[in-house]
Design an enzyme around this catalytic site. Structure first.
Site, short mmCIF file in Angstrom:
data_model
loop_
_atom_site.label_atom_id
_atom_site.label_comp_id
_atom_site.label_asym_id
_atom_site.label_seq_id
_atom_site.Cartn_x
_atom_site.Cartn_y
_atom_site.Cartn_z
N GLY A 72 30.05 0.47 -31.01
CA GLY A 72 29.20 1.44 -30.34
C GLY A 72 27.73 1.06 -30.30
N ASN A 154 26.96 13.34 -33.81
CA ASN A 154 27.70 12.76 -34.92
C ASN A 154 27.39 13.39 -36.27
OD1 ASN A 154 25.09 11.49 -34.72
ND2 ASN A 154 25.78 10.01 -36.22
N SER A 202 33.67 3.44 -29.59
CA SER A 202 33.92 2.55 -30.73
C SER A 202 35.30 2.88 -31.30
CB SER A 202 32.84 2.75 -31.80
OG SER A 202 32.97 1.79 -32.82
N ALA A 203 36.14 1.86 -31.47
CA ALA A 203 37.55 2.07 -31.82
C ALA A 203 37.74 2.73 -33.18
CB ALA A 203 38.29 0.73 -31.80
N HIS A 204 36.86 2.45 -34.14
CA HIS A 204 37.10 2.97 -35.49
C HIS A 204 36.77 4.45 -35.62
CE1 HIS A 204 32.95 2.99 -37.41
NE2 HIS A 204 32.72 2.40 -36.25
N THR A 242 34.00 -15.52 -26.43
CA THR A 242 35.44 -15.30 -26.44
C THR A 242 35.77 -13.89 -26.91
OG1 THR A 242 35.80 -17.64 -26.91
CG2 THR A 242 37.64 -16.13 -27.34
N CYS A 333 25.10 4.89 -40.41
CA CYS A 333 24.30 3.75 -39.95
C CYS A 333 22.89 3.74 -40.52
CB CYS A 333 24.24 3.72 -38.42
SG CYS A 333 25.80 3.22 -37.67
#
Length: 384
Positions: A72, A154, A202-204, A242, A333
């Site tokens: 994110g 958040n 963000s996946a987590h 990649t 964060c």
């Protein structure tokens, strides 16, 4: 010892199904997705693009509007910095309630490129003053403006009045970026209806792996953007390097599962939140909930934030952890954990801050009522 993990807004546990997809991809997908000259590379490319299609389908977007990032924070940086450098944004309008990856990036842009920045007024519940927002947009009508506002806060859980923001952005021809990191995968977000120009994920935050996320960028804006990272042609030339194939496959599966059984999951979390509010009121009769976090319709179901009546102590959260409960004071964060949350400071009187400790509880699909019971029992013990 019994333990309860109640910090899902910081990071959610990974689903077993997602872990299986990640491990299979690591084990069997050997190729580089840019090495399409052979079958190994083409197989990796297939996983990459099928994941992109799956993600786009779940948020009602076009696959070409999904740019994979490391998470994110990078996605927010990509949107904000590219808006200034490539889209000619001269003015940014935001709020004091945003995530540090937005606020610190905006500060950096204001210093480096002399971008003007304004903050929308908020009240003690963290509600935006839309009259003030319109006044600012009107005042800066001759500057290309980007509005950056979080979809679901958040820390205090407030949900953005998106329709009002979109209306004003269209009226004054401003771009709209929404940090949807607490929203995507946890709330029914539909990009066809949301009408924002940019969004981030963000996946987590929805039971996927750490270190992978994406930026949603409308296709007509993507065409105007130059490389954010140079050195290759990956991600439509926007982000070289990649791709993290196993992370992307895990992200895709996590998002699919989140929306596959969404109704049942959201009901469970809402029930947990309601139960937690009732139990906290029993032990703290005059409890103060921060922002709109206790409101059933105006906050995200997964977050509850309140002021615990105890003398401030930066070891307070550590003591909770030692006794078996993981909660937080706010955003993970911010590494300066001894400092108060900038969000809570923005909406709370100094008098209260000197006499209480803010606690953010964030629920997930793996939580049960016994986790809340443990939290309440420990809070009572600490207070005694």
């Amino acid at each position: 010892m019994k333990r309860a993990y109640l910090d899902n807004a910081a990071s959610t546990p990974i689903r077993n199904e997602v872990l299986k997809v990640i491990m299979n991809t690591l084990k069997y997908s050997l190729g580089n997705p840019s090495s399409v000259q052979h079958s190994y590379g083409r197989e990796a490319r297939s996983i990459l693009e099928e994941s992109r299609i799956c993600i786009a389908k779940n948020i009602k977007a076009s696959p070409s509007e999904i740019i994979f990032t490391s998470g994110g924070t990078e996605a927010n940086n990509l949107v904000l910095r590219s808006s200034v450098l490539d889209l000619g944004v001269q003015h940014i309008l935001t709020s004091q309630l945003e995530h540090t990856s937005v606020l610190q990036t905006i500060l950096d842009l204001s210093i480096r490129y002399k971008i003007s920045v304004d903050f929308i007024s908020i009240n003690k519940k963290g509600i935006l003053d839309f009259n003030n927002m319109e006044e600012n947009l009107k005042k800066n009508i001759y500057k290309k403006t980007l509005v950056s506002l979080m979809y679901a806060n958040n820390e205090i859980g407030n949900l953005l009045e998106v329709d009002q923001v979109v209306f004003l952005c269209k009226k004054y021809n401003a771009y709209f970026h929404s940090d949807t990191i607490q929203g995507i995968g946890n709330l029914p977000i539909n990009m066809e209806q949301l009408s924002c120009d940019f969004a981030t994920a963000s996946a987590h935050k929805f039971y996927g792996p750490k270190g992978i996320g994406f930026a949603f960028i409308r296709h007509y804006l993507l065409k105007k953007m130059k490389p954010f990272m140079t050195g290759g042609v990956q991600e439509y030339g926007i982000r070289s390097g990649t791709e993290n194939i196993h992370g992307i496959a895990g992200l895709s599966e996590a998002l699919r599962l989140s929306y596959c059984n969404f109704t049942n999951h959201i009901k469970k979390i809402k029930d947990l939140k309601s139960y937690c509010i009732l139990e906290l009121k029993k032990i703290i009769p005059n409890i103060i909930f921060n922002g709109l976090s206790s409101h059933p319709e105006k906050s995200t179901p997964s977050i509850l934030n309140f002021l615990y009546p105890i003398k401030p102590d930066h070891l307070f959260y550590f003591h909770l952890d030692i006794m078996g409960v993981a909660v937080s004071k706010g955003s993970s964060c911010n590494r300066k954990n001894h400092k108060k949350s900038h969000v809570i400071q923005s909406i709370t009187d100094e008098y209260l801050l000197k006499r209480t400790m803010p606690i953010r509880i964030s629920f997930g699909i793996f939580n049960e009522k016994k986790d809340i019971d443990l939290l309440v029992n420990i809070l009572q013990k600490i207070r005694k």
